[in-house]
Enzyme design. Structure first.
Site, short mmCIF file in Angstrom:
data_model
loop_
_atom_site.label_atom_id
_atom_site.label_comp_id
_atom_site.label_asym_id
_atom_site.label_seq_id
_atom_site.Cartn_x
_atom_site.Cartn_y
_atom_site.Cartn_z
N SER A 55 5.43 -12.16 -10.78
CA SER A 55 6.05 -10.98 -11.39
C SER A 55 7.54 -11.19 -11.68
CB SER A 55 5.87 -9.77 -10.47
OG SER A 55 4.50 -9.48 -10.30
N GLY A 56 8.28 -11.74 -10.71
CA GLY A 56 9.70 -11.97 -10.92
C GLY A 56 9.98 -13.05 -11.92
N CYS B 258 0.76 -10.88 -6.80
CA CYS B 258 0.39 -9.48 -7.02
C CYS B 258 -0.82 -9.36 -7.93
CB CYS B 258 1.57 -8.72 -7.62
SG CYS B 258 1.18 -6.98 -7.97
N CYS C 187 -1.71 -7.26 -4.71
CA CYS C 187 -1.78 -5.81 -4.80
C CYS C 187 -2.75 -5.29 -5.86
CB CYS C 187 -0.38 -5.23 -5.01
SG CYS C 187 0.65 -6.14 -6.15
N LYS D 227 -6.48 -5.98 -4.68
CA LYS D 227 -6.65 -5.20 -3.46
C LYS D 227 -6.78 -3.72 -3.77
CE LYS D 227 -3.26 -3.58 -1.73
NZ LYS D 227 -1.83 -3.54 -1.32
N ALA E 199 5.89 -27.95 -10.21
CA ALA E 199 7.23 -28.48 -10.47
C ALA E 199 8.05 -28.42 -9.19
CB ALA E 199 7.91 -27.68 -11.57
N GLY F 93 -0.85 -6.51 12.39
CA GLY F 93 -0.71 -5.06 12.45
C GLY F 93 0.06 -4.48 11.28
N TYR G 101 0.80 -4.05 6.83
CA TYR G 101 0.11 -3.29 5.78
C TYR G 101 -1.14 -4.00 5.29
CZ TYR G 101 2.17 -6.26 2.11
OH TYR G 101 2.51 -7.32 1.31
N ILE G 102 -1.11 -5.34 5.20
CA ILE G 102 -2.30 -6.06 4.73
C ILE G 102 -3.44 -5.87 5.72
CG2 ILE G 102 -3.23 -8.34 4.19
CD1 ILE G 102 -0.47 -9.18 3.24
N GLU H 160 -4.74 -2.20 5.48
CA GLU H 160 -5.41 -1.94 4.21
C GLU H 160 -6.81 -2.55 4.19
OE1 GLU H 160 -1.51 -1.52 1.29
OE2 GLU H 160 -2.47 -3.47 1.53
N ALA I 138 4.43 1.88 0.14
CA ALA I 138 3.16 2.54 0.46
C ALA I 138 2.25 1.57 1.19
CB ALA I 138 2.49 3.05 -0.80
N HIS J 74 0.68 25.43 -6.98
CA HIS J 74 -0.42 25.82 -6.11
C HIS J 74 -1.74 25.91 -6.88
CE1 HIS J 74 -2.31 27.82 -2.70
NE2 HIS J 74 -2.80 28.71 -3.54
N GLU K 284 2.54 20.59 -2.89
CA GLU K 284 3.35 21.80 -2.69
C GLU K 284 3.89 21.89 -1.27
OE1 GLU K 284 1.37 25.68 -2.60
OE2 GLU K 284 -0.55 24.63 -2.42
#
Length: 448
Positions: free
Chosen positions: A15-16, A43, A48, A51, A115, A176, A178-179, A182, A342, A437, A442
């Protein structure tokens, strides 16, 4: 004519790297990207994106059950792992093609080889060819870590988990973070018995304690097992292909798949950085300044390889800032304050800003507001799962310094709310906003 083959040579098409290459080329630079595997990076190819597609697939397990309470005559359903697996991998192929097309459309040359750095302005390809560039950008990302224990080679990582031939009946997940949490939710919803084994006594370190405790409570209620303070001793493979995991301080566990989700480290080994006097930190990450420049003036680095913030949107921002700074005469840096994050667990968590503990240590005087509720959909479905929203404010100014939540669609809700936290709005601004609502969101403007 330039003294170099390229104005910019990017190592790694994640991505970068893709963002930096595309924008630099748009600014008029002659750019090449070397990628030894597939365009898109962690990713898109093994992280991500696939996943999240598995997370979507897993949600149907509960949705199909709940549908009966809403009047739908849903028969007993079976899950076909190969169908989802192959559809997800096909979508990865599609995204790989789109990323490749984007680079082609901007005139970026893609070199499908590994490379390494041969000097401050020189890279060496796996084929033996040497190329030169005025600037080199390292964007090779990070790689899963595996514990150093006997039999560790029998486990898999998040790189291989998307390619399983069959859905296992018993899964042990080491870690323990996030991976780990998830994939615990994913495998559990697909019908596997899941055990999370963690060498410490805490899951999701760095997230707000009250929110992560709620996830632990819900996960255990669903039937996911946890083993804390249980470092690995050895893994034994049995004749039938199953595994027995031995840990210190608890009984061995038999499983069909052992997934290591014990963190990721910058993928700098063997990259030749010493040939350009590029310095690394104690974790093997490339040391960079605010403008992503390494200790070698011609070499820059963005993304997980710098170990600043291991998030895809951050790598993209860093790639954009690099390209604008170096090739558009528009120097600017990335603001790392108030980055939302998240965990796509079941249910998902999301947060932005300070946790309650961080706020108390930093500000001293704070006010904490919470809303502990059962979503309307869960009420009718007869599901006792409760959401929790938490707002942390500076007691003197009323400024919202942290917002954390767990519950259905929490990441979708938090993205908009994170703008308010980033903008420095006060609790009064939330109070002055009329509730939408009926909705879960809310609750953000009803906390008293």
């Amino acid at each position: 004519m330039s003294d170099y083959d390229y104005d910019l040579f990017v190592i790694g098409a994640g991505s970068g790297g893709v963002r930096a290459a595309r924008v630099s080329a748009a600014h008029g630079a002659k750019v090449a990207v070397a990628e030894e595997y597939r365009v898109g990076g962690t990713c898109v190819i093994r992280g991500c994106v696939p996943k999240k597609l598995l997370v979507y697939g897993a949600h149907f397990a509960e949705d199909l059950q709940d549908a009966r309470r809403f009047g739908w005559d849903v028969p007993d359903c079976t899950f076909n792992w190969p169908v989802l697996r192959d559809n997800v991998l096909a979508d990865v192929d599609r995204l790989n093609g789109l990323y490749t097309q984007t680079l082609d459309n901007h005139g970026v040359e893609i070199i499908h080889e590994r490379a390494t750095i041969a000097g401050p302005h020189e890279v060496r390809l796996a084929s033996g060819r040497t190329l030169t560039a005025k600037y080199i950008l390292v964007a090779v990302g990070a790689w899963p870590m595996v514990p150093d224990c006997e039999g560790a080679e029998y486990g898999i990582t998040s790189n291989e988990v998307f390619h399983l031939e069959t859905m296992p009946r018993r899964v042990v997940i080491a870690g323990g973070g996030y991976i780990a949490n998830e994939f615990a939710g994913i495998f559990h919803e697909f019908g596997a018995h899941v055990t999370i084994v963690n060498r410490s006594d805490t899951i999701l370190r760095g997230y707000d304690e009250q929110i992560r405790d709620r996830l632990l409570q819900i996960s255990m209620m669903k039937g996911i097992d946890f083993r804390f303070n249980a470092p690995f001793e050895k893994v034994v493979k049995k004749d039938d292909g199953s595994l027995t995991v031995h840990m210190k301080g608890c009984d061995p566990i038999d499983c069909d798949v052992l997934l290591f989700a014990t963190g990721r480290k910058p993928k700098t080994e063997g990259l030749g950085l010493e040939n350009a006097a590029v310095e690394l930190d104690g974790q093997g990450a490339i040391k960079v300044d605010d403008y992503s420049q390494s200790t070698c003036p011609s070499i820059y680095a963005v993304g997980d390889v710098t170990n600043r913030v291991q998030l895809t949107p951050v790598a993209i921002r860093e790639g954009q800032a690099f390209a604008d700074t170096v090739f558009d005469n528009n120097p600017h840096t990335v603001d790392y304050n108030c980055i939302p994050s998240a965990v796509f667990s079941h249910p998902p968590m999301a947060g932005v800003g300070m946790t309650e503990a961080e706020a108390r240590n930093t500000l001293g005087s704070i006010k904490v507001y919470t809303s502990d509720f059962r979503a309307m959909k869960n009420v009718l479905a007869g599901r006792n799962e409760r959401g929790l929203y938490k707002m942390i404010c500076n007691a003197e100014t009323g400024k919202v310094v942290g917002l954390h939540m767990i519950g259905p669609d929490a990441p979708e809700i938090l993205q908009a709310a994170a703008i308010a936290v980033k903008a420095g709005l006060t609790k009064q601004a939330f109070d002055d906003t009329v509730a939408l609502h009926p909705s879960m969101a809310e609750e953000l403007v009803l906390m008293r």
